[in-house]
Design an enzyme around this catalytic site. Sequence first.
Site, PDB file in Angstrom:
ATOM      1  N   HIS A  14      66.665  53.694  65.132  1.00  0.00           N
ATOM      2  CA  HIS A  14      66.338  52.409  65.604  1.00  0.00           C
ATOM      3  C   HIS A  14      64.853  52.035  65.304  1.00  0.00           C
ATOM      4  O   HIS A  14      64.258  51.126  65.050  1.00  0.00           O
ATOM      5  CB  HIS A  14      66.895  52.244  67.160  1.00  0.00           C
ATOM      6  CG  HIS A  14      66.259  51.007  67.668  1.00  0.00           C
ATOM      7  ND1 HIS A  14      65.450  50.621  68.689  1.00  0.00           N
ATOM      8  CD2 HIS A  14      66.839  49.752  67.527  1.00  0.00           C
ATOM      9  CE1 HIS A  14      65.293  49.522  68.901  1.00  0.00           C
ATOM     10  NE2 HIS A  14      65.996  48.937  68.076  1.00  0.00           N
TER      11      HIS A  14
ATOM     12  N   GLU B 299      63.832  51.389  62.058  1.00  0.00           N
ATOM     13  CA  GLU B 299      64.513  50.108  61.677  1.00  0.00           C
ATOM     14  C   GLU B 299      63.036  49.033  61.971  1.00  0.00           C
ATOM     15  O   GLU B 299      62.753  48.539  61.362  1.00  0.00           O
ATOM     16  CB  GLU B 299      65.462  49.750  62.293  1.00  0.00           C
ATOM     17  CG  GLU B 299      65.796  48.132  62.013  1.00  0.00           C
ATOM     18  CD  GLU B 299      66.554  47.505  63.353  1.00  0.00           C
ATOM     19  OE1 GLU B 299      66.077  46.506  63.979  1.00  0.00           O
ATOM     20  OE2 GLU B 299      67.236  48.273  64.093  1.00  0.00           O
ATOM     21  N   HIS B 300      62.558  49.306  63.184  1.00  0.00           N
ATOM     22  CA  HIS B 300      61.536  48.551  63.493  1.00  0.00           C
ATOM     23  C   HIS B 300      60.392  48.619  62.601  1.00  0.00           C
ATOM     24  O   HIS B 300      59.498  47.659  62.318  1.00  0.00           O
ATOM     25  CB  HIS B 300      61.236  48.894  65.083  1.00  0.00           C
ATOM     26  CG  HIS B 300      61.988  48.058  66.160  1.00  0.00           C
ATOM     27  ND1 HIS B 300      61.409  47.276  66.857  1.00  0.00           N
ATOM     28  CD2 HIS B 300      63.218  48.188  66.439  1.00  0.00           C
ATOM     29  CE1 HIS B 300      62.289  46.779  67.768  1.00  0.00           C
ATOM     30  NE2 HIS B 300      63.427  47.214  67.339  1.00  0.00           N
TER      31      HIS B 300
ATOM     32  N   GLU C  15      54.621  49.223  67.942  1.00  0.00           N
ATOM     33  CA  GLU C  15      55.897  49.048  68.226  1.00  0.00           C
ATOM     34  C   GLU C  15      56.618  50.004  69.157  1.00  0.00           C
ATOM     35  O   GLU C  15      57.633  49.755  69.468  1.00  0.00           O
ATOM     36  CB  GLU C  15      56.785  49.360  66.665  1.00  0.00           C
ATOM     37  CG  GLU C  15      57.759  48.562  66.383  1.00  0.00           C
ATOM     38  CD  GLU C  15      57.650  47.063  66.349  1.00  0.00           C
ATOM     39  OE1 GLU C  15      58.606  46.454  66.727  1.00  0.00           O
ATOM     40  OE2 GLU C  15      56.602  46.762  66.189  1.00  0.00           O
TER      41      GLU C  15
ATOM     42  N   GLU D 259      62.269  46.725  75.018  1.00  0.00           N
ATOM     43  CA  GLU D 259      63.408  46.529  74.593  1.00  0.00           C
ATOM     44  C   GLU D 259      64.632  47.370  75.680  1.00  0.00           C
ATOM     45  O   GLU D 259      65.499  46.927  76.291  1.00  0.00           O
ATOM     46  CB  GLU D 259      63.857  46.636  73.190  1.00  0.00           C
ATOM     47  CG  GLU D 259      65.122  46.543  72.928  1.00  0.00           C
ATOM     48  CD  GLU D 259      65.363  46.347  71.318  1.00  0.00           C
ATOM     49  OE1 GLU D 259      66.553  46.352  70.615  1.00  0.00           O
ATOM     50  OE2 GLU D 259      64.399  47.058  70.560  1.00  0.00           O
TER      51      GLU D 259
END
Length: 420
Positions: A47, A50-51, A120, A127
């Site tokens: 994940h 992906e960011h 990030e 998140e």
Amino acid sequence: MTVQQDQLANGFRIVSEFMPGLQSAAIGIWVNAGGRHERIEQNGIAHFLEHMAFKGTKKRSSLQIAEAIEDVGGYINAYTSREVTAYYARVLKNDVPLALDVISDILLNPVFDPNEIEVERGVILQEIGQAADTPDDVIFDWLQEESYRDQPLGRTILGPSERVSSFSRDDLSRFVGEHYGPGQMILSAAGAVDHDALVKAAEELFGHLEPSPILPVSQAKFTGGEVRREKTLEQAHFALALESPGYRDDAIYVSQIYSSALGGGMSSRLFQEVRERRGLCYTIFAQTGAYADTGTVTIYAGTSAAQIGELAGITIDEMKRAASDISAEEVARARAQMKAGMLMGLESPSNRAERLARLVQIWDKVPSLEDTIQRIDSVTTGDVRAFAEMIAGRAPAALALYGPIADAPSLAQLQERRAA
């Protein structure tokens, strides 16, 4: 509409479907690298990667990545699941080459700038915090963990904050080296697309990649278990998972029809009995989830502290009742809902491109719609009753409870009610 499929010499696969009458296309690359491909010390890195894909390449800054697609009126996005990571765009037909160039750029040329990694990292930690503050999100992570305890498939996709806080540039590069080989990538497109042009572009962009070994994925085993988290909330959240077939098992169609009849819509048994007749909740549903080698039927509801026991008991009773009296009309309705949902979804090029990619990932080919519909139509009332009997009585189970749950039954109590 015709599906076309090709494969480059290095194993990179291309699948597309031209949809007449459209002026736009969906295009993306699906990578067979998700949460279950991570080692425990890597949990959350798929994940994170992906960011980072959108945070700059050797050719484009993060702003230039966004502008390249948005300047032509398109959009670009990505997601990570437990079995794949997808990078995709929707653009007008003349901009398909541009979209593929941008997607290939973010996959092949990421710079992993240390400053951007830190930025990030903060976004992902936010998140994680947001998910933890959302009861009807976090309860499914806990349920997954109990269903597949101490296994990659049971771990959260976002990862724990302590691991996310420690990932380095080298960690990201290592994961790419392990899982982003050409044999693990599928280029899928649907809409106003030219397959031959896609194959030519794929050869130019990805044909130089050297084949790499595909690391084995550990076999998943449904363990079952229970997690209870007391917290002062307005509602008690209830989630129950029962082992069911994986998506390579023909019984997946029976499982999907069963969960639809049990709790897939306003006419379903759980909705009618628990919400409409008794008024015990606002939300209740059942759904089937599937992976390569396992699956689950999941039931979720939110209710008051005073009613959680009654809701849980009725849920078990409805599961048991379905084994003996689910009707041909209910099965026919569930079949119709399943077919309609699939066919309506395929009017979207984005949904169609995703379906193509997933079928190639599963089967290395795309079965015809006619074949899929025939498999759905072949499910009988007897098949669904037999499956319902197995789910109600023998299937291993996992339970997650969150909120004011002091009076909620335990998994052992629910198992006793299943056996009674």
